[in-house]
Design a protein around this motif. Structure first.
Motif, mmCIF file in Angstrom:
data_model
loop_
_atom_site.group_PDB
_atom_site.id
_atom_site.type_symbol
_atom_site.label_atom_id
_atom_site.label_comp_id
_atom_site.label_asym_id
_atom_site.label_seq_id
_atom_site.Cartn_x
_atom_site.Cartn_y
_atom_site.Cartn_z
ATOM 1 N N GLY A 96 31.948 42.119 33.987
ATOM 2 C CA GLY A 96 31.577 40.722 34.129
ATOM 3 C C GLY A 96 32.703 39.741 34.318
ATOM 4 N N ASP A 97 32.751 38.725 33.439
ATOM 5 C CA ASP A 97 33.526 37.520 33.741
ATOM 6 C C ASP A 97 34.335 36.993 32.563
ATOM 7 O OD1 ASP A 97 31.577 36.517 32.062
ATOM 8 O OD2 ASP A 97 30.548 35.343 33.607
ATOM 9 N N THR A 98 34.615 37.828 31.581
ATOM 10 C CA THR A 98 35.335 37.328 30.408
ATOM 11 C C THR A 98 36.843 37.309 30.651
ATOM 12 O OG1 THR A 98 35.641 39.480 29.367
ATOM 13 C CG2 THR A 98 33.562 38.329 28.913
ATOM 14 N N THR A 100 38.883 38.736 28.681
ATOM 15 C CA THR A 100 39.266 40.129 28.444
ATOM 16 C C THR A 100 39.196 40.942 29.728
ATOM 17 O OG1 THR A 100 38.735 40.283 26.084
ATOM 18 C CG2 THR A 100 38.460 42.284 27.380
ATOM 19 N N SER A 101 38.105 40.805 30.483
ATOM 20 C CA SER A 101 37.951 41.581 31.716
ATOM 21 C C SER A 101 39.017 41.215 32.746
ATOM 22 C CB SER A 101 36.559 41.359 32.299
ATOM 23 O OG SER A 101 35.574 41.897 31.453
ATOM 24 N N MET A 102 39.261 39.937 32.918
ATOM 25 C CA MET A 102 40.261 39.496 33.883
ATOM 26 C C MET A 102 41.640 40.021 33.514
ATOM 27 S SD MET A 102 42.905 37.095 34.185
ATOM 28 C CE MET A 102 42.518 35.788 33.019
ATOM 29 N N ALA A 103 42.037 39.843 32.244
ATOM 30 C CA ALA A 103 43.368 40.260 31.820
ATOM 31 C C ALA A 103 43.496 41.784 31.798
ATOM 32 C CB ALA A 103 43.678 39.685 30.437
ATOM 33 N N ALA A 104 42.424 42.482 31.426
ATOM 34 C CA ALA A 104 42.451 43.943 31.431
ATOM 35 C C ALA A 104 42.600 44.481 32.847
ATOM 36 C CB ALA A 104 41.196 44.498 30.780
ATOM 37 N N SER A 105 41.971 43.818 33.806
ATOM 38 C CA SER A 105 42.117 44.227 35.202
ATOM 39 C C SER A 105 43.558 44.059 35.664
ATOM 40 C CB SER A 105 41.189 43.406 36.097
ATOM 41 O OG SER A 105 39.850 43.607 35.745
ATOM 42 N N ASN A 136 37.540 34.042 36.335
ATOM 43 C CA ASN A 136 37.765 35.373 35.749
ATOM 44 C C ASN A 136 37.102 36.452 36.596
ATOM 45 O OD1 ASN A 136 39.179 34.422 33.525
ATOM 46 N ND2 ASN A 136 37.393 34.396 32.175
ATOM 47 N N ARG A 137 35.875 36.183 37.016
ATOM 48 C CA ARG A 137 35.125 37.180 37.791
ATOM 49 C C ARG A 137 35.751 37.366 39.174
ATOM 50 N NH1 ARG A 137 29.908 39.094 36.877
ATOM 51 N NH2 ARG A 137 29.363 37.384 35.468
#
Length: 373
Positions: A96-98, A100-105, A136-137
């Motif tokens: 999704g769009d958190t 966490t997701s952006m930084a983990a990517s 983020n997404r």
């Protein structure tokens, strides 16, 4: 053996990734699967982990008082470096769009690990709404190597942005998998929250469930929402249940305006199983949440979305949700219409959910099995 690392940090991510973790764990001879939580949220995340019996292998435990996006992003980047060095995954799954997701990517890219983006391709095309989720997404989408889009509209968004068709798979949304799994678990499950809700609900009144937390609604948006709810609550045939988000910018206007309203019950945020149970008992749901827009139609519940735009246009097109923004008059009108027009209500409640049938996790795992690495 394919090494998979599933990274998430918030309650919504945990809900939507739980079915995927379960599906990967069904094939231990093909996948080694580890879970890493950043704990961008802590207590609400832990509730979901407990309900779905997920034990993280890595826990970065990053939540801090008054945490800001700059610090959180930096902490995720730094924390995941040691995780990657320890595990050396083949694939990192984010959702999704958190933040966490952006930084983990980004951390995965720096470590040259392939990124798989679940719930890819949702767009409002307004970088300020939702904030910071839209950007983020988009950032995650630029970095990801494999994109699991919930719908054909989401896939089309990615193709327009130059993503190769061969890397995009339309699989539905794992939130429906989680909802169906939760409903099965709830057949033999009851806790203090659910018992408390059963005591609270009045059988002769129709229940309106409300949730709201979006940053773009802070200030006048929440004031207008509260005014609408106050007017709706004057009806004798409704009961409004509002689990209030912990953010002070959400709590203050809600308690100031609605704290003494007779037909409105302001309660603490609910754990996932209690919230699913409450949704199942509702007549209408008013929300600014993305996940609820996807879940409620599978329960036959019409949704009024208190946002000016949505990255889930499929639901609007299908008629399962209606955008009402934060305009007091519009919220009141649309709610009253559903309460007064039984035929319209039945049509809305029986519309097809565009987000899948509960087999999204199985589709994702099957694609990874056959994907040419």
């Amino acid at each position: 053996m394919i090494k998979v690392l599933v990274v998430f940090g918030t309650r919504p991510e945990a809900i939507k990734m739980a079915p995927l973790i379960r599906e990967f764990n069904r094939f231990p001879e093909e996948f080694e699967t580890r879970v890493c939580v950043t704990a961008q949220h802590r207590e609400m995340l832990d509730q979901v982990l407990s309900f779905f019996e997920i034990i993280p292998f890595y826990d970065l435990d990053l939540m801090k008082p008054n945490q800001n996006l700059n610090q959180l992003t930096a902490d995720v980047l730094i924390g995941l470096r040691s995780v990657f060095l320890d595990y050396l995954p083949d694939y990192v799954f984010v959702h999704g769009d958190t933040t966490t997701s952006m930084a983990a990517s980004l951390a995965s890219f720096y470590s040259e690990v392939k990124v798989c983006h679940v719930e890819a391709g949702l767009r409002t095309f307004n970088k300020r709404s939702p904030f910071p989720e839209e950007i983020n997404r988009q950032i995650t989408g630029r970095i990801a190597d494999i994109h699991f889009a919930p719908t054909e509209i989401s896939k089309a968004n990615l193709i327009r942005e130059g993503i190769k068709d061969s890397t995009i798979f339309t699989v539905g949304n794992t939130v429906i998998d989680a909802l169906m799994w939760a409903n099965v678990k709830l057949e033999n499950y009851e806790d203090d929250e659910i018992r408390g809700l059963k005591e609270l609900l009045v059988s002769t009144k129709r229940v309106i469930v409300v949730t709201g937390h979006r940053r773009e609604n802070f200030g006048d948006g929440f004031l207008n929402i509260c005014k609408a709810l106050s007017l709706i609550s004057q009806r004798d045939d409704v009961q409004i249940i509002y689990p209030v988000h912990l953010n002070p910018q959400v709590q203050k206007p809600i308690y100031d305006i609605l704290g003494d309203s007779a037909n409105i019950h302001l309660i603490s945020p609910l754990k996932y199983p209690a919230f699913v149970w409450l949704m199942s008992q509702s007549y209408i749901i008013l929300t600014d949440s993305g996940g609820v827009q996807e879940e409620a139609p599978s329960l036959g519940k019409p949704v009024l979305v208190m946002r000016n735009n949505t990255e889930r246009p499929e639901a609007v097109a299908a008629g399962t949700v209606v955008l009402v923004g934060t305009n007091t008059d519009v919220i009141l009108l649309e709610t009253e219409t559903l309460l007064n027009d039984e035929d319209l209500y039945k049509r809305r409640a029986t519309l097809h959910n565009p987000y899948g049938n509960g087999h999204s996790a199985a589709l994702i795992v099957s694609k990874i099995k056959s994907y040419d690495r």
